[in-house]
Design a protein around this motif. Structure first.
Motif: not given
Length: 224
Positions: A63-73
């Motif tokens: 979020s603070p680094l401007g990353i729009g996508y995530g993958v999480e188990p």
């Protein structure tokens, strides 16, 4: 801070997601030191890129680094990340649910120690990166003084008891073997994070700081 593990897959993630997330508010100087180190290698406007964090957790870094996508188990962790406006997909690093050459930038923060197969996870990152794409890894360096401190106390922690901490040399070797190039590094957290009273400025190289950041690129022409 390390993400949790247990004998049951993702059990600690599910049970302690809120506790994990609260750590970053409680120990703000350490958290901001890590963010500052990661920013050393980020492009000027990551929010304009197609960028992914593998093991996005609760979105504290994406979020603070401007990353729009995530993958999480972990479902519980993913739900908190979604509240921070991250587009999260459930999945694991070793079999990323994305097409080949999808992303300009991939971030992995603290999660590498919890990959079932770190080499396969990094191989998958190569696959989904575009030619010239960038990989940034934030990790606890096992061979640093802080790394040795955490290894000694590992069994006492519900969060890191199942981790397999790696050294910078081991990760650098994996990256080189997979064809990554233009490796750069910096470090922070010279002391115990929970005792840090002010934000530390990152230093070049690795070995002293417990939190190491590595930046590498997939061969090919850069798109940003």
């Amino acid at each position: 801070m390390k993400k949790p593990n247990s004998t049951k897959p993702f059990d600690a993630f599910e049970k302690h997601a809120s506790e994990y997330d609260a750590w970053y508010d409680k120990y703000r100087p350490a958290y901001e030191s890590e963010l500052l180190a990661l920013k050393q290698f980020l492009p000027a406007h990551p929010e304009k890129l197609r960028a992914l964090e593998i093991g996005v957790g609760t979105g504290r870094f994406a979020s603070p680094l401007g990353i729009g996508y995530g993958v999480e188990p972990s479902k519980a962790m993913a739900l908190l990340a979604k509240k921070r406006d991250i587009e999260v997909v459930r999945g694991i690093a070793e079999a990323l649910p994305f097409e080949t050459q999808t992303f300009d930038l991939i971030l992995i923060v603290t999660a590498l120690a919890f990959f079932t197969d770190p080499a396969q996870g990094l191989r998958e990152a190569v696959r989904v990166l575009k030619p010239g794409g960038q990989l940034i890894i934030g990790m606890l360096d096992r061979e640093s003084p802080l790394g040795q401190y955490y290894v000694a106390k590992q069994k006492e922690s519900s969060f890191s008891s199942g981790a397999r901490f790696l050294s910078v040399a081991e990760v650098s070797g994996l990256l080189a073997g997979l064809g990554y190039e233009k490796l750069e590094s910096c470090q922070t957290l010279s002391g115990i994070p929970e005792e840090l009273e002010k934000v530390e400025l990152p230093k070049r190289g690795t070995g002293e700081g417990g939190f190491a950041v590595l930046s590498a690129r997939k061969p090919g022409n850069r798109t940003f």
